[in-house]
Design an enzyme around this catalytic site. Structure first.
Site, PDB file in Angstrom:
ATOM      1  N   HIS A  72      23.294   2.301  -0.094  1.00 29.88           N
ATOM      2  CA  HIS A  72      23.513   3.206  -1.226  1.00 29.88           C
ATOM      3  C   HIS A  72      23.466   4.660  -0.770  1.00 29.88           C
ATOM      4  O   HIS A  72      22.490   5.090  -0.166  1.00 29.88           O
ATOM      5  CB  HIS A  72      22.436   2.984  -2.300  1.00 29.88           C
ATOM      6  N   TYR A 200      16.681   5.881 -12.185  1.00 28.67           N
ATOM      7  CA  TYR A 200      15.299   6.128 -12.609  1.00 28.67           C
ATOM      8  C   TYR A 200      15.380   6.915 -13.915  1.00 28.67           C
ATOM      9  O   TYR A 200      15.937   8.013 -13.932  1.00 28.67           O
ATOM     10  CB  TYR A 200      14.555   6.960 -11.564  1.00 28.67           C
ATOM     11  N   PRO A 292       4.870   2.744  -7.139  1.00 28.18           N
ATOM     12  CA  PRO A 292       6.166   2.310  -6.597  1.00 28.18           C
ATOM     13  C   PRO A 292       7.346   3.238  -6.893  1.00 28.18           C
ATOM     14  O   PRO A 292       8.426   3.053  -6.331  1.00 28.18           O
ATOM     15  CB  PRO A 292       6.386   0.940  -7.264  1.00 28.18           C
ATOM     16  N   LYS A 296       8.243   3.852  -1.627  1.00 23.25           N
ATOM     17  CA  LYS A 296       7.722   4.235  -0.309  1.00 23.25           C
ATOM     18  C   LYS A 296       6.772   3.218   0.335  1.00 23.25           C
ATOM     19  O   LYS A 296       6.534   3.282   1.548  1.00 23.25           O
ATOM     20  CB  LYS A 296       6.973   5.580  -0.412  1.00 23.25           C
ATOM     21  N   TYR A 383      13.303  10.964  -0.529  1.00 24.50           N
ATOM     22  CA  TYR A 383      13.683   9.614  -0.957  1.00 24.50           C
ATOM     23  C   TYR A 383      14.264   8.808   0.207  1.00 24.50           C
ATOM     24  O   TYR A 383      13.947   7.628   0.369  1.00 24.50           O
ATOM     25  CB  TYR A 383      14.684   9.699  -2.117  1.00 24.50           C
TER      26      TYR A 383
HETATM   27  P1  FAD Z   1       1.106  -6.950   1.700  1.00 24.32           P
HETATM   28  O1  FAD Z   1       2.561  -7.135   1.456  1.00 24.32           O
HETATM   29  O2  FAD Z   1       0.196  -6.890   0.523  1.00 24.32           O
HETATM   30  O3  FAD Z   1       0.639  -8.095   2.686  1.00 24.32           O
HETATM   31  C1  FAD Z   1      -0.734  -8.352   2.959  1.00 24.32           C
HETATM   32  C2  FAD Z   1      -0.913  -9.818   3.292  1.00 24.32           C
HETATM   33  O4  FAD Z   1      -2.280 -10.056   3.604  1.00 24.32           O
HETATM   34  C3  FAD Z   1      -0.586 -10.727   2.111  1.00 24.32           C
HETATM   35  O5  FAD Z   1       0.302 -11.732   2.512  1.00 24.32           O
HETATM   36  C4  FAD Z   1      -1.937 -11.260   1.663  1.00 24.32           C
HETATM   37  O6  FAD Z   1      -1.845 -12.577   1.126  1.00 24.32           O
HETATM   38  C5  FAD Z   1      -2.706 -11.244   2.978  1.00 24.32           C
HETATM   39  N1  FAD Z   1      -4.150 -11.207   2.796  1.00 24.32           N
HETATM   40  C6  FAD Z   1      -4.869 -10.598   1.810  1.00 24.32           C
HETATM   41  N2  FAD Z   1      -6.189 -10.801   1.981  1.00 24.32           N
HETATM   42  C7  FAD Z   1      -6.325 -11.550   3.109  1.00 24.32           C
HETATM   43  C8  FAD Z   1      -7.440 -12.081   3.791  1.00 24.32           C
HETATM   44  N3  FAD Z   1      -8.681 -11.875   3.345  1.00 24.32           N
HETATM   45  N4  FAD Z   1      -7.227 -12.798   4.915  1.00 24.32           N
HETATM   46  C9  FAD Z   1      -5.961 -13.013   5.372  1.00 24.32           C
HETATM   47  N5  FAD Z   1      -4.865 -12.535   4.752  1.00 24.32           N
HETATM   48  C10 FAD Z   1      -5.038 -11.809   3.628  1.00 24.32           C
HETATM   49  N6  FAD Z   1       7.729  -0.346  -1.331  1.00 24.32           N
HETATM   50  C11 FAD Z   1       8.875   0.217  -0.859  1.00 24.32           C
HETATM   51  O7  FAD Z   1       8.869   0.726   0.289  1.00 24.32           O
HETATM   52  N7  FAD Z   1      10.038   0.242  -1.588  1.00 24.32           N
HETATM   53  C12 FAD Z   1      10.092  -0.278  -2.839  1.00 24.32           C
HETATM   54  O8  FAD Z   1      11.179  -0.291  -3.441  1.00 24.32           O
HETATM   55  C13 FAD Z   1       8.877  -0.839  -3.402  1.00 24.32           C
HETATM   56  N8  FAD Z   1       8.872  -1.384  -4.639  1.00 24.32           N
HETATM   57  C14 FAD Z   1       7.728  -2.019  -5.087  1.00 24.32           C
HETATM   58  C15 FAD Z   1       7.764  -2.583  -6.360  1.00 24.32           C
HETATM   59  C16 FAD Z   1       6.627  -3.219  -6.844  1.00 24.32           C
HETATM   60  C17 FAD Z   1       6.673  -3.801  -8.230  1.00 24.32           C
HETATM   61  C18 FAD Z   1       5.450  -3.324  -6.038  1.00 24.32           C
HETATM   62  C19 FAD Z   1       4.214  -4.055  -6.554  1.00 24.32           C
HETATM   63  C20 FAD Z   1       5.412  -2.777  -4.765  1.00 24.32           C
HETATM   64  C21 FAD Z   1       6.540  -2.113  -4.295  1.00 24.32           C
HETATM   65  N9  FAD Z   1       6.551  -1.533  -3.023  1.00 24.32           N
HETATM   66  C22 FAD Z   1       7.690  -0.888  -2.579  1.00 24.32           C
HETATM   67  C23 FAD Z   1       5.363  -1.578  -2.183  1.00 24.32           C
HETATM   68  C24 FAD Z   1       5.420  -2.688  -1.129  1.00 24.32           C
HETATM   69  O9  FAD Z   1       5.708  -3.924  -1.712  1.00 24.32           O
HETATM   70  C25 FAD Z   1       4.079  -2.758  -0.362  1.00 24.32           C
HETATM   71  O10 FAD Z   1       3.745  -1.458   0.062  1.00 24.32           O
HETATM   72  C26 FAD Z   1       4.155  -3.709   0.858  1.00 24.32           C
HETATM   73  O11 FAD Z   1       4.088  -5.044   0.436  1.00 24.32           O
HETATM   74  C27 FAD Z   1       3.007  -3.465   1.855  1.00 24.32           C
HETATM   75  O12 FAD Z   1       3.051  -4.417   2.882  1.00 24.32           O
HETATM   76  P2  FAD Z   1       1.725  -4.885   3.628  1.00 24.32           P
HETATM   77  O13 FAD Z   1       2.176  -5.883   4.642  1.00 24.32           O
HETATM   78  O14 FAD Z   1       0.946  -3.716   4.049  1.00 24.32           O
HETATM   79  O15 FAD Z   1       0.843  -5.603   2.507  1.00 24.32           O
HETATM   80  C1  DHB Z   2      12.610  -1.172  -6.521  1.00 26.93           C
HETATM   81  C2  DHB Z   2      11.301  -0.868  -6.662  1.00 26.93           C
HETATM   82  C3  DHB Z   2      10.909   0.444  -6.619  1.00 26.93           C
HETATM   83  O1  DHB Z   2       9.625   0.767  -6.726  1.00 26.93           O
HETATM   84  C4  DHB Z   2      11.822   1.472  -6.468  1.00 26.93           C
HETATM   85  O2  DHB Z   2      11.399   2.753  -6.474  1.00 26.93           O
HETATM   86  C5  DHB Z   2      13.129   1.162  -6.323  1.00 26.93           C
HETATM   87  C6  DHB Z   2      13.537  -0.177  -6.346  1.00 26.93           C
HETATM   88  C7  DHB Z   2      13.034  -2.597  -6.565  1.00 26.93           C
HETATM   89  O3  DHB Z   2      12.172  -3.456  -6.694  1.00 26.93           O
HETATM   90  O4  DHB Z   2      14.238  -2.848  -6.499  1.00 26.93           O
END
Ligand code: FAD
Ligand code: DHB
Length: 394
Positions: A72, A200, A292, A296, A383
């Site tokens: 995009h 947005y 979110p 980021k 962004y």
């Molecule tokens: P996580 O994905 O949370 O992974 C952590 C892992 O550790 C999990 O699998 C969990 O089960 C495991 N775990 C937890 N506790 C334990 C334990 N005690 N022992 C062993 N394992 C454990 N980010 C973006 O960059 N762009 C977006 O568009 C965006 N949109 C989002 C929309 C929503 C609705 C949400 C909720 C989040 C969004 N994010 C976005 C954020 C993004 O999803 C997270 O920042 C990302 O998942 C972080 O990755 P991580 O691997 O650090 O953590």
């Molecule tokens: C999505 C989530 C976000 O938080 C965002 O800023 C843009 C897109 C998504 O889930 O598609």
């Protein structure tokens, strides 16, 4: 069992770190508390910065991404009956890539399975030991049997609710936090998106986001109350509310399609400093959370992982601890910039209760954004993603 790096968590941070280390011939074990299917079933991020895509290429896991992802060059802001398209490409030379976190996780899991590098899913009672000294260990139970992994380092990639950050003495961490008085209700549906860019929307009824996952799948969000429950929102109610918020230009084209997933996420800004305690290094959501709105979180997890990988590689190759010493300050620079942008996007686009002054500030800020190329450039630059910090601070 003995390994070089014990990685806690098999989300995008843990899997990407494991993959990069594997390519540098550094051994790791991944310990994940959930099942593989549970991890893959969590619907989260959808937008990747170009730096994240380049990192996935470097990790050798971007083949399917390049075949299926959507690039995009712009994103939209809807406000007060108008819609502004921010020309990301024209303003920054960069684009963003729409590719679900689920797909990134899938590609990384497949690469790890193909390489035979060890991962333990459904690991119970994961506990971190002696990481303040040089004999770090991680214990866990699997299928009723107790196990222990001795390691040089522990990478805490276990998300916000994980055990890693909680294992550090509270007195050694400084916590910065803001909890927002609302959440996001997200809906996934198999229907072609009527929008060609993410939108947005700031409306009098609250925030809405029109996103997508593919040419046949939409992902949409509406701001909701923290007391709301998914069961209280029928698909029809969701689409009605979404239509009222997304702006006149798009409302008539919003589908009434059945959901395949609905979930509610709270919004929070959070940073734990520093990201290192002895031989334990936090990365991704384990160390910080952004609301979110700025897309980021996943991208920030990817930059932490790049920095940690470079630090560990330099430790094993050059016997240098400098990268490890620099890890936390190097991460924090980019983390705080992403925190600022995510806070700004959240503040400008949501409806805050009882804040007439804040509402006027939003109106003024968004009018300025609609009229000023400089304001649009600033938003676009953040962004699409700020540059990575080089190792050595040069
Ligand atoms: P996580 O994905 O949370 O992974 C952590 C892992 O550790 C999990 O699998 C969990 O089960 C495991 N775990 C937890 N506790 C334990 C334990 N005690 N022992 C062993 N394992 C454990 N980010 C973006 O960059 N762009 C977006 O568009 C965006 N949109 C989002 C929309 C929503 C609705 C949400 C909720 C989040 C969004 N994010 C976005 C954020 C993004 O999803 C997270 O920042 C990302 O998942 C972080 O990755 P991580 O691997 O650090 O953590
Ligand atoms: C999505 C989530 C976000 O938080 C965002 O800023 C843009 C897109 C998504 O889930 O598609």
């Amino acid at each position: 069992m003995r390994t070089q790096v014990a990685i806690i968590g098999s989300g995008p941070a843990g899997l990407l770190l494991g993959r990069l280390l594997e390519l540098a011939c550094v051994q790791s074990v991944i310990l994940e508390s959930r099942s593989r299917d549970y991890v893959l079933g969590r619907i989260r991020a959808g937008v990747l910065e170009s730096g994240t895509v380049e990192l996935l290429e470097r990790a050798g896991v971007a083949k399917r991404l390049h075949e299926e992802a959507l690039v995009h060059d712009s994103c939209g802001i809807a406000f007060a009956g108008g819609q502004l398209s921010i020309d990301l490409k024209g303003l920054t030379g960069k684009s963003v890539t729409v590719y679900g976190q689920t797909e990134v996780t899938h590609d990384l899991m497949n690469a790890r399975a193909a390489s035979g590098a060890p991962s333990v899913y459904e690991a119970e009672d994961v506990a971190l030991h002696d990481f303040g000294g040089t004999s770090a260990r991680v214990s866990y139970r699997h299928q009723g049997v107790a196990h222990e992994v001795a390691c040089d380092f522990i990478a805490g990639c276990d998300g916000f609710h994980g055990v890693s950050r909680r294992s550090i003495p509270a007195s050694a961490l400084k916590i910065f936090e803001r909890v927002y008085p609302f959440g996001w209700l997200g809906l996934l549906s198999d229907v072609p998106p009527p929008w060609h860019e993410l939108i947005y929307a700031n409306s009098d009824r609250g925030f809405a986001l029109a996103s997508l996952r593919s040419p046949t799948r939409v992902r949409c969000y509406v701001q909701c109350s923290l007391e709301d429950r998914v069961e209280n929102w029928s698909d029809e109610q969701f689409w009605d509310e979404f239509r009222r918020r997304i702006g006149d230009e798009m409302a008539a084209r919003v589908p009434n399609a059945p959901s395949i997933e609905k979930s509610i996420a709270p919004l929070r800004s959070f940073v734990a400093e520093p990201l290192r305690f002895g031989r334990l290094f936090l990365a991704g959501d384990a160390a910080h959370i952004v609301p979110p709105t700025g897309a980021k979180g996943l991208n920030l997890a990817a930059s932490d992982v790049l920095y940690l990988y470079e630090s560990l590689r330099s430790f094993y190759r050059e016997k240098s601890e400098r990268g490890l010493d620099e890890y936390s300050p190097r991460c924090l620079k980019r983390i705080w910039r992403a925190e600022r942008f995510s806070w700004w996007m959240t503040s400008q686009l949501h409806r805050f209760p009882d804040d007439a002054f804040g509402r006027r500030m939003q109106e003024t800020e968004l009018e300025y954004l609609f009229e000023s190329r400089a304001a649009q450039q600033s938003m676009a630059e953040n962004y699409v993603g700020l540059p990575f910090e080089p190792m050595g601070g040069s």
